[in-house]
Write a protein that holds these residues in place. Structure first.
Motif, PDB file in Angstrom:
ATOM      1  N   SER A  68      38.514 -27.346  -6.313  1.00 17.17           N
ATOM      2  CA  SER A  68      37.293 -28.048  -5.917  1.00 17.17           C
ATOM      3  C   SER A  68      36.480 -27.283  -4.873  1.00 17.17           C
ATOM      4  O   SER A  68      35.264 -27.450  -4.783  1.00 17.17           O
ATOM      5  CB  SER A  68      37.618 -29.445  -5.394  1.00 17.17           C
ATOM      6  OG  SER A  68      38.475 -29.388  -4.270  1.00 17.17           O
ATOM      7  N   GLN A  72      33.115 -27.591  -6.749  1.00 18.81           N
ATOM      8  CA  GLN A  72      32.272 -28.671  -6.254  1.00 18.81           C
ATOM      9  C   GLN A  72      31.699 -28.422  -4.864  1.00 18.81           C
ATOM     10  O   GLN A  72      30.789 -29.126  -4.442  1.00 18.81           O
ATOM     11  CB  GLN A  72      33.065 -29.981  -6.268  1.00 18.81           C
ATOM     12  CG  GLN A  72      33.508 -30.367  -7.677  1.00 18.81           C
ATOM     13  CD  GLN A  72      34.380 -31.599  -7.724  1.00 18.81           C
ATOM     14  OE1 GLN A  72      34.258 -32.498  -6.906  1.00 18.81           O
ATOM     15  NE2 GLN A  72      35.278 -31.661  -8.693  1.00 18.81           N
ATOM     16  N   GLY A 239      41.947 -32.586  -4.390  1.00 19.06           N
ATOM     17  CA  GLY A 239      40.572 -33.059  -4.520  1.00 19.06           C
ATOM     18  C   GLY A 239      40.431 -34.470  -3.983  1.00 19.06           C
ATOM     19  O   GLY A 239      40.871 -34.780  -2.875  1.00 19.06           O
TER      20      GLY A 239
END
Length: 291
Positions: A68, A72, A239
């Motif tokens: 992540s 992200q 995450g």
């Protein structure tokens, strides 16, 4: 560019200076790591390793993503097409069996340009499986091996854990196109994959029913041996998994054993993982190595 490269079809305006869309990436490629990688499936890693290039950003929003920080959070370095080609060549010079492109979909416009001149080793498109047939057809002849996930066949789970209710329809259509392009798996004399598709499925806590459905689909869709299947048990609750109590735990050994037994009963050719693979120690350091 107004982006239409994945099933989101968000038409986001991505430019050299502006990041946009679900992937939250600019038009320019961002790379977080480029190095020999020894933890892929045996016919990919081989003895010398896969030449793995980890791209930043992702068109999925998996709450349990082990990567992540790059998928992200945007960690990575901008590189030009010329530098990206150099990175590929440097990895090949280090002995890489292949060039393994991890989460490349949102940069397919650049990769089509960079791959126009063939490389002396196979190119692997290593993705979450959330692809459009249109984008894949633009890659035909440039990619020799596809390594997609098939995360879910349940729209409810796909929406809950990856914010993509249409994932099952998109991924199954994409995998059919991948197999059409490559044909059956071909290995060289050293057992290194040269062409073909390996379908991955990550077993989630409480996900045995979903794993069986995925394996059933693969067994029914393709003649035995046309594709390889990789049942992954490396899940670690990372995450945002803590926000989802049902997956905020390690896999149970019984879940792994039952999934592996089902795969054996179906006689799916492919790979399983040792339970010890479920460790944060197997998550690479995204420290711009090789970039």
């Amino acid at each position: 560019m107004l982006c239409d490269q994945c099933p989101r079809n968000c038409a986001a305006e991505r430019t050299e200076t502006r990041s946009a869309g679900v992937c939250a990436m600019p038009e320019t490629v961002l790379v977080a790591r480029a190095a020999l990688h020894h933890w892929e499936e045996p016919p990919i890693s081989g003895t010398r390793g896969a030449g793995t290039v980890f791209f930043s950003g992702c068109n999925l929003r998996c709450v349990f993503c082990q990567n992540s920080v790059i998928s992200q959070e945007g960690v990575g370095k901008r590189v030009s097409p010329a530098r990206l080609r150099e990175i590929f060549e440097e990895l090949i010079a280090q002995g890489a069996h292949n060039i393994d492109l991890v989460t490349p979909t949102h940069f397919s416009h650049v990769l089509r340009e960079v791959l126009q001149k063939p490389l002396p080793v196979p190119v692997i498109w290593n993705s979450g499986g959330y692809e459009t047939v249109k984008t894949l057809r633009r890659l035909e002849g440039l990619v020799q091996i596809y390594l997609p996930d098939l995360k879910y066949l349940s729209s409810e789970k796909a929406g809950r854990y990856s914010s993509a209710k249409d994932y099952p329809q998109a991924a199954t259509a994409a995998i059919r196109e991948m197999v059409r392009q490559t044909g059956p798996c071909v290995l060289d004399g050293e057992g290194i994959l040269q062409r073909g598709v390996i379908i991955r499925h990550l077993l989630l806590p409480g996900g045995l029913t979903e794993a069986k459905a995925v394996m059933d689909w693969v067994a029914e869709e393709f003649p035995r041996g046309e594709v390889l299947f990789s049942l992954m048990s490396q899940y670690v609750p990372l995450g945002r998994a803590a926000e989802y109590p049902e997956i905020d735990r390690p896999l149970r050994k019984s879940e792994i054993r039952n999934a592996q037994a089902y795969m054996a009963a179906l006689e799916l050719p492919g790979f399983t993982q040792d339970p010890d693979s479920a460790s944060e120690g197997y998550v690479p350091s995204f420290d711009l190595t090789g970039v």
